[in-house]
Design a protein around this motif. Structure first.
Motif, PDB file in Angstrom:
ATOM      1  N   TYR A  47      43.224  28.276 -53.126  1.00 37.01           N
ATOM      2  CA  TYR A  47      43.089  26.863 -53.481  1.00 37.01           C
ATOM      3  C   TYR A  47      43.699  25.994 -52.386  1.00 37.01           C
ATOM      4  N   LEU A  48      43.064  24.833 -52.161  1.00 36.67           N
ATOM      5  CA  LEU A  48      43.612  23.843 -51.232  1.00 36.67           C
ATOM      6  C   LEU A  48      43.226  22.448 -51.698  1.00 36.67           C
ATOM      7  N   LYS A  49      44.188  21.545 -51.664  1.00 37.24           N
ATOM      8  CA  LYS A  49      43.952  20.129 -51.941  1.00 37.24           C
ATOM      9  C   LYS A  49      44.347  19.370 -50.678  1.00 37.24           C
ATOM     10  N   ALA A  52      50.514  30.983 -58.241  1.00 37.87           N
ATOM     11  CA  ALA A  52      50.812  29.917 -59.190  1.00 37.87           C
ATOM     12  C   ALA A  52      50.249  28.577 -58.734  1.00 37.87           C
ATOM     13  N   ASP A  53      49.940  28.450 -57.444  1.00 39.40           N
ATOM     14  CA  ASP A  53      49.395  27.206 -56.909  1.00 39.40           C
ATOM     15  C   ASP A  53      47.901  27.054 -57.195  1.00 39.40           C
ATOM     16  N   ILE A  54      47.258  28.085 -57.703  1.00 47.33           N
ATOM     17  CA  ILE A  54      45.816  28.052 -57.946  1.00 47.33           C
ATOM     18  C   ILE A  54      45.545  27.571 -59.371  1.00 47.33           C
ATOM     19  N   PRO A  55      44.759  26.508 -59.541  1.00 44.55           N
ATOM     20  CA  PRO A  55      44.437  26.059 -60.904  1.00 44.55           C
ATOM     21  C   PRO A  55      43.735  27.164 -61.690  1.00 44.55           C
ATOM     22  N   ALA A  56      44.127  27.325 -62.937  1.00 37.93           N
ATOM     23  CA  ALA A  56      43.507  28.351 -63.772  1.00 37.93           C
ATOM     24  C   ALA A  56      42.089  27.976 -64.155  1.00 37.93           C
ATOM     25  N   ALA A  57      41.840  26.680 -64.309  1.00 39.97           N
ATOM     26  CA  ALA A  57      40.516  26.211 -64.703  1.00 39.97           C
ATOM     27  C   ALA A  57      39.711  25.790 -63.478  1.00 39.97           C
ATOM     28  N   PRO A  58      38.390  25.914 -63.523  1.00 34.04           N
ATOM     29  CA  PRO A  58      37.558  25.486 -62.397  1.00 34.04           C
ATOM     30  C   PRO A  58      37.769  24.003 -62.091  1.00 34.04           C
ATOM     31  N   VAL A  59      37.625  23.641 -60.817  1.00 34.02           N
ATOM     32  CA  VAL A  59      37.714  22.235 -60.428  1.00 34.02           C
ATOM     33  C   VAL A  59      36.326  21.597 -60.390  1.00 34.02           C
ATOM     34  N   ALA A  60      35.275  22.412 -60.509  1.00 36.94           N
ATOM     35  CA  ALA A  60      33.901  21.915 -60.541  1.00 36.94           C
ATOM     36  C   ALA A  60      33.054  22.857 -61.380  1.00 36.94           C
ATOM     37  N   GLU A  61      32.059  22.296 -62.060  1.00 38.54           N
ATOM     38  CA  GLU A  61      31.126  23.082 -62.851  1.00 38.54           C
ATOM     39  C   GLU A  61      29.711  22.924 -62.304  1.00 38.54           C
ATOM     40  N   LYS A  62      28.879  23.921 -62.519  1.00 34.16           N
ATOM     41  CA  LYS A  62      27.518  23.924 -61.994  1.00 34.16           C
ATOM     42  C   LYS A  62      26.662  22.852 -62.652  1.00 34.16           C
ATOM     43  N   GLY A  63      25.952  22.093 -61.819  1.00 32.91           N
ATOM     44  CA  GLY A  63      24.993  21.115 -62.296  1.00 32.91           C
ATOM     45  C   GLY A  63      23.601  21.509 -61.841  1.00 32.91           C
ATOM     46  N   ASP A  64      22.869  20.568 -61.250  1.00 28.96           N
ATOM     47  CA  ASP A  64      21.515  20.840 -60.782  1.00 28.96           C
ATOM     48  C   ASP A  64      21.525  21.778 -59.578  1.00 28.96           C
ATOM     49  N   SER A  65      20.535  22.655 -59.512  1.00 31.16           N
ATOM     50  CA  SER A  65      20.424  23.600 -58.398  1.00 31.16           C
ATOM     51  C   SER A  65      19.963  22.881 -57.138  1.00 31.16           C
ATOM     52  N   LEU A  66      20.653  23.153 -56.019  1.00 33.28           N
ATOM     53  CA  LEU A  66      20.272  22.597 -54.720  1.00 33.28           C
ATOM     54  C   LEU A  66      19.605  23.628 -53.827  1.00 33.28           C
ATOM     55  N   PHE A  67      19.952  24.905 -54.016  1.00 35.86           N
ATOM     56  CA  PHE A  67      19.442  25.944 -53.113  1.00 35.86           C
ATOM     57  C   PHE A  67      19.677  27.303 -53.743  1.00 35.86           C
TER      58      PHE A  67
END
Length: 226
Positions: free
Chosen positions: A192-194, A18-33
């Motif tokens: 998950y960890l904050k 229950a401590d894990i957010p259901a939605a992503p905390v980050a979305e993919k942007g520009d490719s780095l590698f």
């Protein structure tokens, strides 16, 4: 060969799904590698501590030194990112996925945060403000100060149950955004960890640490987070 207890740096703190957010905390942007290892040389990967090799379309990490697990690192300046990779345990009971900043002198070896994949758990750790912070790192060496040091670690790590089988491929996704770290396995939010150290401004590299006979990695991709 002596197998170092590389997961002991993370003091046990069990968390609930229950401590894990259901939605992503980050979305993919520009490719780095991106790397699919379709070659026979390491390329941009640096085998900092032996031994990492590339062959048969995969990256293999295998501990060949008694005093430390094998470290394979790729350098990219990053802050908030999404990382995906596939892995398969082939004898090792686990490995770490680690973010570092080699210029940061406040923690042991510049460690910032990590995800430890162990046989029965995923453990997330804030190294910068946790067990790798220089003062805490030294305190924990002294039995008289260990209890005091452990109090400073509250909220700096988390552990979630998950069973990893040998010789089975898994897909891991790591989302790092601000002070949040969220991990999914095979598309399912799993850990998950904050914690404040995660938000360190610059992570200069990402690496795997492998203890024991071996772990295979494939299709490593890093995106800047939107």
């Amino acid at each position: 060969m002596k197998l170092l207890p590389f997961l002991c740096f993370l003091a046990p703190f069990a968390a609930a799904a229950a401590d894990i957010p259901a939605a992503p905390v980050a979305e993919k942007g520009d490719s780095l590698f991106t790397d699919d290892f379709e070659r026979s040389i390491l390329g941009e990967w640096k085998s900092i501590i032996p031994t990492f090799t590339v062959g048969n379309g995969v990256l293999k990490g295998e501990q060949t030194r008694d005093d430390h697990g094998a470290v394979g690192r790729v350098y990219r300046p990053m802050k908030d990112v999404v990382i995906e990779f596939k892995f398969q345990l082939i004898g090792s009971t686990g490995f770490n996925a680690v973010f570092d900043d080699q210029k940061h002198k406040g923690s042991h070896a510049g460690h910032i945060c990590r995800i430890a994949f162990s046989p029965k758990h995923l453990r997330l750790g804030d190294d910068k403000e946790g067990v790798m912070r220089n003062d805490i790192y030294e305190m924990r060496k002294d039995p008289a100060q260990k209890a005091q040091a452990d109090k400073l670690l509250e909220g700096r790590n988390s552990a979630f149950p998950f069973t990893f089988e040998q010789k089975k491929w898994y897909q891991a996704t790591i989302e790092l955004a601000g002070d949040q770290l969220r991990v999914s396995v095979d598309g399912k939010p799993t850990a998950y960890l904050k914690s404040p150290g995660i938000a360190h401004e610059t992570k200069s590299s990402f690496h795997f640490t492998v203890n024991g006979p071996g772990v295979l990695f494939d299709d490593v991709r890093i995106w800047q987070a939107k």
